[in-house]
Design a protein around this motif. Structure first.
Motif, mmCIF file in Angstrom:
data_model
loop_
_atom_site.group_PDB
_atom_site.id
_atom_site.type_symbol
_atom_site.label_atom_id
_atom_site.label_comp_id
_atom_site.label_asym_id
_atom_site.label_seq_id
_atom_site.Cartn_x
_atom_site.Cartn_y
_atom_site.Cartn_z
ATOM 1 N N TYR A 161 -18.552 -5.597 -0.378
ATOM 2 C CA TYR A 161 -18.183 -6.019 -1.731
ATOM 3 C C TYR A 161 -17.236 -5.063 -2.440
ATOM 4 C CZ TYR A 161 -21.761 -9.557 -1.198
ATOM 5 O OH TYR A 161 -22.489 -10.624 -0.760
ATOM 6 N N ASP A 162 -16.648 -4.133 -1.729
ATOM 7 C CA ASP A 162 -15.649 -3.269 -2.339
ATOM 8 C C ASP A 162 -14.525 -4.142 -2.900
ATOM 9 O OD1 ASP A 162 -13.749 -1.404 -3.029
ATOM 10 O OD2 ASP A 162 -14.015 -0.189 -1.242
ATOM 11 N N PRO A 163 -14.279 -4.113 -4.212
ATOM 12 C CA PRO A 163 -13.269 -5.003 -4.784
ATOM 13 C C PRO A 163 -11.836 -4.533 -4.575
ATOM 14 C CG PRO A 163 -14.247 -3.678 -6.510
ATOM 15 C CD PRO A 163 -14.988 -3.330 -5.247
ATOM 16 N N ARG A 164 -11.647 -3.337 -4.024
ATOM 17 C CA ARG A 164 -10.294 -2.814 -3.869
ATOM 18 C C ARG A 164 -9.639 -3.339 -2.593
ATOM 19 N NH1 ARG A 164 -11.041 3.178 -3.085
ATOM 20 N NH2 ARG A 164 -12.694 2.359 -1.780
ATOM 21 N N PRO A 165 -8.359 -3.740 -2.653
ATOM 22 C CA PRO A 165 -7.636 -4.048 -1.421
ATOM 23 C C PRO A 165 -7.210 -2.745 -0.749
ATOM 24 C CG PRO A 165 -6.186 -4.369 -3.312
ATOM 25 C CD PRO A 165 -7.550 -4.006 -3.860
ATOM 26 N N LEU A 166 -7.610 -2.563 0.502
ATOM 27 C CA LEU A 166 -7.316 -1.343 1.248
ATOM 28 C C LEU A 166 -6.469 -1.692 2.478
ATOM 29 C CD1 LEU A 166 -10.892 0.215 1.061
ATOM 30 C CD2 LEU A 166 -8.934 0.768 -0.377
ATOM 31 N N TRP A 167 -5.538 -0.797 2.822
ATOM 32 C CA TRP A 167 -4.530 -1.132 3.824
ATOM 33 C C TRP A 167 -4.465 -0.076 4.928
ATOM 34 C CZ3 TRP A 167 -2.099 -5.789 3.372
ATOM 35 C CH2 TRP A 167 -2.227 -6.429 2.146
ATOM 36 N N GLY A 168 -3.956 -0.485 6.097
ATOM 37 C CA GLY A 168 -3.814 0.422 7.219
ATOM 38 C C GLY A 168 -2.467 0.285 7.892
ATOM 39 N N ALA A 169 -2.093 1.305 8.681
ATOM 40 C CA ALA A 169 -0.845 1.311 9.435
ATOM 41 C C ALA A 169 -0.986 2.291 10.589
ATOM 42 C CB ALA A 169 0.335 1.695 8.545
ATOM 43 N N VAL A 170 -0.087 2.174 11.580
ATOM 44 C CA VAL A 170 -0.088 3.096 12.711
ATOM 45 C C VAL A 170 1.353 3.398 13.114
ATOM 46 C CG1 VAL A 170 -0.349 1.176 14.346
ATOM 47 C CG2 VAL A 170 -0.913 3.496 15.069
ATOM 48 N N ALA A 171 1.631 4.673 13.361
ATOM 49 C CA ALA A 171 2.952 5.134 13.788
ATOM 50 C C ALA A 171 2.805 5.903 15.093
ATOM 51 C CB ALA A 171 3.583 6.020 12.715
ATOM 52 N N ARG B 184 2.337 2.147 1.123
ATOM 53 C CA ARG B 184 1.827 3.513 1.129
ATOM 54 C C ARG B 184 1.184 3.837 2.476
ATOM 55 N NH1 ARG B 184 0.606 7.902 -1.462
ATOM 56 N NH2 ARG B 184 -1.410 8.932 -1.234
ATOM 57 N N ALA B 185 0.484 2.891 3.073
ATOM 58 C CA ALA B 185 -0.127 3.118 4.370
ATOM 59 C C ALA B 185 0.933 3.447 5.415
ATOM 60 C CB ALA B 185 -0.932 1.901 4.802
ATOM 61 N N GLY B 186 2.026 2.678 5.420
ATOM 62 C CA GLY B 186 3.096 2.938 6.368
ATOM 63 C C GLY B 186 3.750 4.291 6.153
ATOM 64 N N ALA B 187 3.968 4.654 4.884
ATOM 65 C CA ALA B 187 4.594 5.940 4.575
ATOM 66 C C ALA B 187 3.708 7.103 5.008
ATOM 67 C CB ALA B 187 4.900 6.011 3.078
ATOM 68 N N LEU B 188 2.402 6.986 4.798
ATOM 69 C CA LEU B 188 1.491 8.049 5.194
ATOM 70 C C LEU B 188 1.436 8.192 6.711
ATOM 71 C CD1 LEU B 188 -1.474 7.432 2.709
ATOM 72 C CD2 LEU B 188 0.099 9.373 2.707
ATOM 73 N N ALA B 189 1.452 7.063 7.429
ATOM 74 C CA ALA B 189 1.413 7.117 8.889
ATOM 75 C C ALA B 189 2.659 7.814 9.433
ATOM 76 C CB ALA B 189 1.280 5.712 9.471
ATOM 77 N N LEU C 90 4.721 1.502 14.139
ATOM 78 C CA LEU C 90 4.382 0.429 15.076
ATOM 79 C C LEU C 90 3.930 -0.832 14.357
ATOM 80 C CD1 LEU C 90 2.416 2.295 17.896
ATOM 81 C CD2 LEU C 90 4.832 1.677 17.833
ATOM 82 N N ALA C 91 3.115 -0.666 13.320
ATOM 83 C CA ALA C 91 2.589 -1.840 12.616
ATOM 84 C C ALA C 91 1.953 -1.425 11.303
ATOM 85 C CB ALA C 91 1.553 -2.567 13.475
ATOM 86 N N SER C 92 2.057 -2.306 10.329
ATOM 87 C CA SER C 92 1.276 -2.225 9.097
ATOM 88 C C SER C 92 0.402 -3.471 9.037
ATOM 89 C CB SER C 92 2.182 -2.167 7.863
ATOM 90 O OG SER C 92 2.915 -0.966 7.824
ATOM 91 N N ALA C 93 -0.823 -3.321 8.588
ATOM 92 C CA ALA C 93 -1.726 -4.474 8.511
ATOM 93 C C ALA C 93 -1.115 -5.566 7.641
ATOM 94 C CB ALA C 93 -3.072 -4.045 7.956
ATOM 95 N N GLN C 94 -1.212 -6.805 8.107
ATOM 96 C CA GLN C 94 -0.688 -7.938 7.345
ATOM 97 C C GLN C 94 -1.665 -8.407 6.275
ATOM 98 O OE1 GLN C 94 2.541 -9.204 7.905
ATOM 99 N NE2 GLN C 94 2.544 -7.281 9.059
ATOM 100 N N LYS C 95 -2.941 -8.064 6.458
ATOM 101 C CA LYS C 95 -3.964 -8.440 5.491
ATOM 102 C C LYS C 95 -4.710 -7.187 5.050
ATOM 103 C CE LYS C 95 -4.844 -13.010 7.515
ATOM 104 N NZ LYS C 95 -5.890 -13.894 8.120
ATOM 105 N N GLU C 96 -5.316 -7.257 3.897
ATOM 106 C CA GLU C 96 -6.093 -6.128 3.397
ATOM 107 C C GLU C 96 -7.448 -6.057 4.085
ATOM 108 O OE1 GLU C 96 -7.995 -8.113 -0.593
ATOM 109 O OE2 GLU C 96 -5.827 -7.808 -0.506
#
Length: 427
Positions: free
Chosen positions: A217-227, A244-249, A261-267
């Motif tokens: 039930y975490d209401p925040r949208p959270l994102w991932g990426a991989v480089a 931001r996820a892509g930049a951090l990766a 390589l990829a950023s998540a398309q969905k949260e």
């Protein structure tokens, strides 16, 4: 089918390993008819076990099939239906309360008492018995659940509803809106007096259950990426934005050879990468809601594209990831490609032998087929997962099914069926 394509692994001498995982509360779409089967003289743990075995797993499969057909998901039961079902449960006294000292340093609770005054007095005493000074009543409830979400002592909010899961969702949403860093946690022990319904079994660790409610039930949208720079993988999950996820990766990777390589398309998804060991081609990255499916689907896509047995990274999930977070809330994971071997995925299945099937569906999703002979309360059922490899270019389609035998709600044994399983499970 050739018999060598099907092997069954049993539980003889096996000790369930690893941490137990709970069913995500978002799957609790219960029908009135099935709830009525679980009415009668049973304690909270027995009631929860009855509901999960007669309703939740079949409901998961129905929801999945509806989604695949493009139909709307099953509706939540109406309030009148819920109240009728809960009225059939064992009657208990209906008042409960929370009390706390300043800053939530000590938190007292009381439940199942016959009056508001008694509940408040008991909660205050519980707070004081823990060493609390200047304890005060925070909330009292009558035949409903109260769940506390807080960010240390600075921000807190209550959710109040008939079902504990709904109250947890409300509490997290309200606390998150009020909290400057939007990182609220749930108090492990809620108050669910009278006809308030908690789906936590009596032997389940309250802290683990609270953690899973937070994930759900975490209401925040959270994102991932991989480089990657061709030698290492750099994952970032739990970032507060996709870019931001892509930049951090990329920042974690560093150097001119790095590429996203990829950023998540969905949260709030899990990411996993798969590749042919020693090959020059970039890893294939797959996202999925559950870590088990993310990993096995990465291997399936890699095998489909290459016709070879691939290696896969552990899945990294933007779902209040259970690893320690950085100061900004993100979670980082790096690994060398050459250090990840093409493993036998039976090593991931074997620890589940003897474990609860509902815990398994949390990590590996709902089955593609559920066979119970039409009896929702059958003691023996078969759960089948389709992990077939699709045809691609010169490489043909290869079937693979993992078939579990379930007895009294626990996974007793599994079989691997199909030629495609050799790309995922060493034979």
């Amino acid at each position: 089918m050739n018999r060598k394509d099907s092997r069954r692994v049993g539980a003889a001498g096996a000790k369930p390993g690893g941490r137990r995982w709970l069913l995500l509360p978002t799957l609790l779409a219960l029908s009135w008819g099935a709830q009525a089967q679980c009415a009668g003289p049973m304690n909270g743990e027995q009631y929860s076990a009855c509901i999960t075995q007669t309703v939740i797993l079949p409901e998961q499969l129905r929801a999945r099939e509806a989604a695949e057909r493009g139909n709307a998901p099953a509706r939540e039961p109406g309030r009148e239906e819920i109240e009728r079902a809960q009225a059939a449960a064992v009657a208990r006294n209906g008042w409960g309360a929370y009390a706390a000292s300043p800053g939530l340093a000590q938190i007292g609770r009381a439940s199942d008492l016959s009056s508001r005054g008694k509940a408040e007095k008991a909660a205050l005493k519980d707070c004081q018995d823990q060493g609390g000074k200047e304890c005060a009543v925070l909330v009292a409830v009558d035949n409903e659940c109260a769940v506390l979400a807080h960010n240390g002592g600075a921000t807190h909010a209550f959710g109040i509803a008939r079902r504990e899961t709904q109250a947890a969702k409300q509490a997290l949403e309200q606390c998150t809106r009020q909290s400057p860093d939007r990182l609220c946690r749930l108090q492990p022990l809620s108050v669910c007096p009278g006809q308030g319904v908690s789906f936590r079994g009596e032997r389940v660790d309250p802290a683990v259950y609270a953690r899973e409610l937070e994930v759900a039930y975490d209401p925040r949208p959270l994102w991932g990426a991989v480089a990657s720079d061709g030698r290492n993988l750099h994952f970032v999950v739990n970032a507060t934005g996709r870019e931001r996820a892509g930049a951090l990766a990329l920042a974690d990777c560093g150097g001119s050879q790095c590429a996203l390589l990829a950023s998540a398309q969905k949260e709030n998804q899990c990411l996993a990468a798969a590749w042919v060991p020693g090959a020059a081609a970039a890893p294939i990255v797959v996202e999925n809601r559950t870590p088990g499916d993310a990993r096995i689907n990465a291997l399936r896509q890699c095998a489909s594209a290459t016709g070879q047995v691939c290696a896969a990274s552990p899945a990294q999930c933007s779902q209040r990831e259970r690893a320690a977070a950085e100061g900004d809330g993100s979670v980082r994971a790096s690994m060398r490609l050459q250090d990840v071997r093409a493993e036998d995925l039976r090593e991931s299945l074997q620890p589940w032998v003897g474990m609860n099937s509902l815990d398994f569906t949390f990590m590996w999703s709902s089955p593609d087929k559920l066979e119970d002979g039409g009896d929702l309360r059958a003691k023996r059922r078969t759960l089948s997962y389709d992990y077939s490899i699709k045809a691609s270019g010169k490489h043909p389609a290869r079937p693979c099914w993992v078939v579990w035998d379930e007895v009294d709600g626990n996974l007793e044994a599994y079989a691997l069926k199909g030629e495609g399983c050799r790309f995922l499970f060493k034979r």
